[in-house]
Write a protein that holds these residues in place. Structure first.
Motif, PDB file in Angstrom:
ATOM      1  N   GLY A 108     -32.900   5.960  19.906  1.00 35.94           N
ATOM      2  CA  GLY A 108     -32.167   5.367  18.792  1.00 35.94           C
ATOM      3  C   GLY A 108     -32.472   6.038  17.466  1.00 35.94           C
ATOM      4  O   GLY A 108     -31.571   6.327  16.673  1.00 35.94           O
ATOM      5  N   GLU A 109     -33.753   6.303  17.228  1.00 34.45           N
ATOM      6  CA  GLU A 109     -34.154   6.977  15.987  1.00 34.45           C
ATOM      7  C   GLU A 109     -33.545   8.373  15.894  1.00 34.45           C
ATOM      8  O   GLU A 109     -33.048   8.779  14.839  1.00 34.45           O
ATOM      9  CB  GLU A 109     -35.675   7.076  15.897  1.00 34.45           C
ATOM     10  N   GLU A 110     -33.573   9.107  17.002  1.00 35.42           N
ATOM     11  CA  GLU A 110     -33.023  10.465  17.005  1.00 35.42           C
ATOM     12  C   GLU A 110     -31.509  10.448  16.785  1.00 35.42           C
ATOM     13  O   GLU A 110     -30.970  11.271  16.053  1.00 35.42           O
ATOM     14  CB  GLU A 110     -33.367  11.179  18.317  1.00 35.42           C
ATOM     15  N   ALA A 111     -30.824   9.500  17.406  1.00 40.01           N
ATOM     16  CA  ALA A 111     -29.372   9.395  17.232  1.00 40.01           C
ATOM     17  C   ALA A 111     -29.024   9.047  15.786  1.00 40.01           C
ATOM     18  O   ALA A 111     -28.125   9.659  15.194  1.00 40.01           O
ATOM     19  CB  ALA A 111     -28.801   8.352  18.196  1.00 40.01           C
ATOM     20  N   ARG A 112     -29.745   8.094  15.196  1.00 38.88           N
ATOM     21  CA  ARG A 112     -29.491   7.734  13.797  1.00 38.88           C
ATOM     22  C   ARG A 112     -29.805   8.889  12.864  1.00 38.88           C
ATOM     23  O   ARG A 112     -29.074   9.146  11.906  1.00 38.88           O
ATOM     24  CB  ARG A 112     -30.299   6.482  13.411  1.00 38.88           C
ATOM     25  N   ALA A 146     -27.726  13.212   9.349  1.00 41.30           N
ATOM     26  CA  ALA A 146     -27.720  14.622   8.952  1.00 41.30           C
ATOM     27  C   ALA A 146     -26.306  15.173   8.807  1.00 41.30           C
ATOM     28  O   ALA A 146     -26.098  16.197   8.158  1.00 41.30           O
ATOM     29  CB  ALA A 146     -28.510  15.451   9.964  1.00 41.30           C
ATOM     30  N   PHE A 147     -25.335  14.507   9.415  1.00 42.86           N
ATOM     31  CA  PHE A 147     -23.943  14.959   9.377  1.00 42.86           C
ATOM     32  C   PHE A 147     -23.033  13.792   8.980  1.00 42.86           C
ATOM     33  O   PHE A 147     -22.177  13.367   9.754  1.00 42.86           O
ATOM     34  CB  PHE A 147     -23.531  15.512  10.747  1.00 42.86           C
ATOM     35  N   PRO A 148     -23.204  13.276   7.763  1.00 43.87           N
ATOM     36  CA  PRO A 148     -22.505  12.043   7.385  1.00 43.87           C
ATOM     37  C   PRO A 148     -20.979  12.159   7.301  1.00 43.87           C
ATOM     38  O   PRO A 148     -20.286  11.166   7.480  1.00 43.87           O
ATOM     39  CB  PRO A 148     -23.098  11.709   6.016  1.00 43.87           C
TER      40      PRO A 148
END
Length: 146
Positions: A40-44, A49-51
């Motif tokens: 979850g942390e990595e996905a968020r 990083a690519f908003p």
């Protein structure tokens, strides 16, 4: 990345590795152990990083319902290429607006089914696919697949 951030990242990875090692003791291999918190942390983090971009997780990478729910909770969309994957996402409540069909050669039946379900994002990499989309999924958003 600062030394402090690197240290925290390495500490998190070390904890995740220790947890996986502990959970796998006595189990046969191969064995996949995933840490939901880390995933979850990595996905968020990736999404942050690519908003300004649309990010779509390829469900075929890991179609486990727990993983799909977790990815969905982060606001990341899904890429599907089969009727089964589409059905799975719709059954767990993923809105069709969060789904893109990335299969380079979509069957007419799949296009009709996905379009009827509300999917409006499709990739293409050939002129015949554009023609198919125009005929079976009019006014959809098309994305070039390179």
């Amino acid at each position: 990345m600062t030394m402090m951030e690197t240290g925290v990242l390495n500490e998190k990875k070390a904890r995740a590795f220790e947890k996986a090692e502990r959970l796998s003791r006595g189990k046969q291999t191969p064995l996949l152990v995933m840490d939901k918190e880390t995933l979850g942390e990595e996905a968020r983090s990736f999404k942050a990083a690519f908003p300004a971009t649309g990010i779509f997780y390829a469900l075929k990478a890991n179609s486990d319902c727990v993983v799909a729910d977790l990815i969905h909770d982060t606001g990341i969309g899904f890429e599907v290429g089969s009727e089964g994957a589409l059905r799975q996402l719709l059954e767990v409540g993923v809105p069709a607006s969060d789904i893109i069909s990335g299969n380079p050669l979509k069957t007419p039946a799949f296009v009709s089914q996905s379009y009827s379900a509300g999917v409006r994002k499709y990739t293409f990499d050939s002129f015949p696919e554009i023609q198919k989309m125009a005929r079976l999924a009019p006014k959809s958003q098309l994305y070039v697949r390179l």
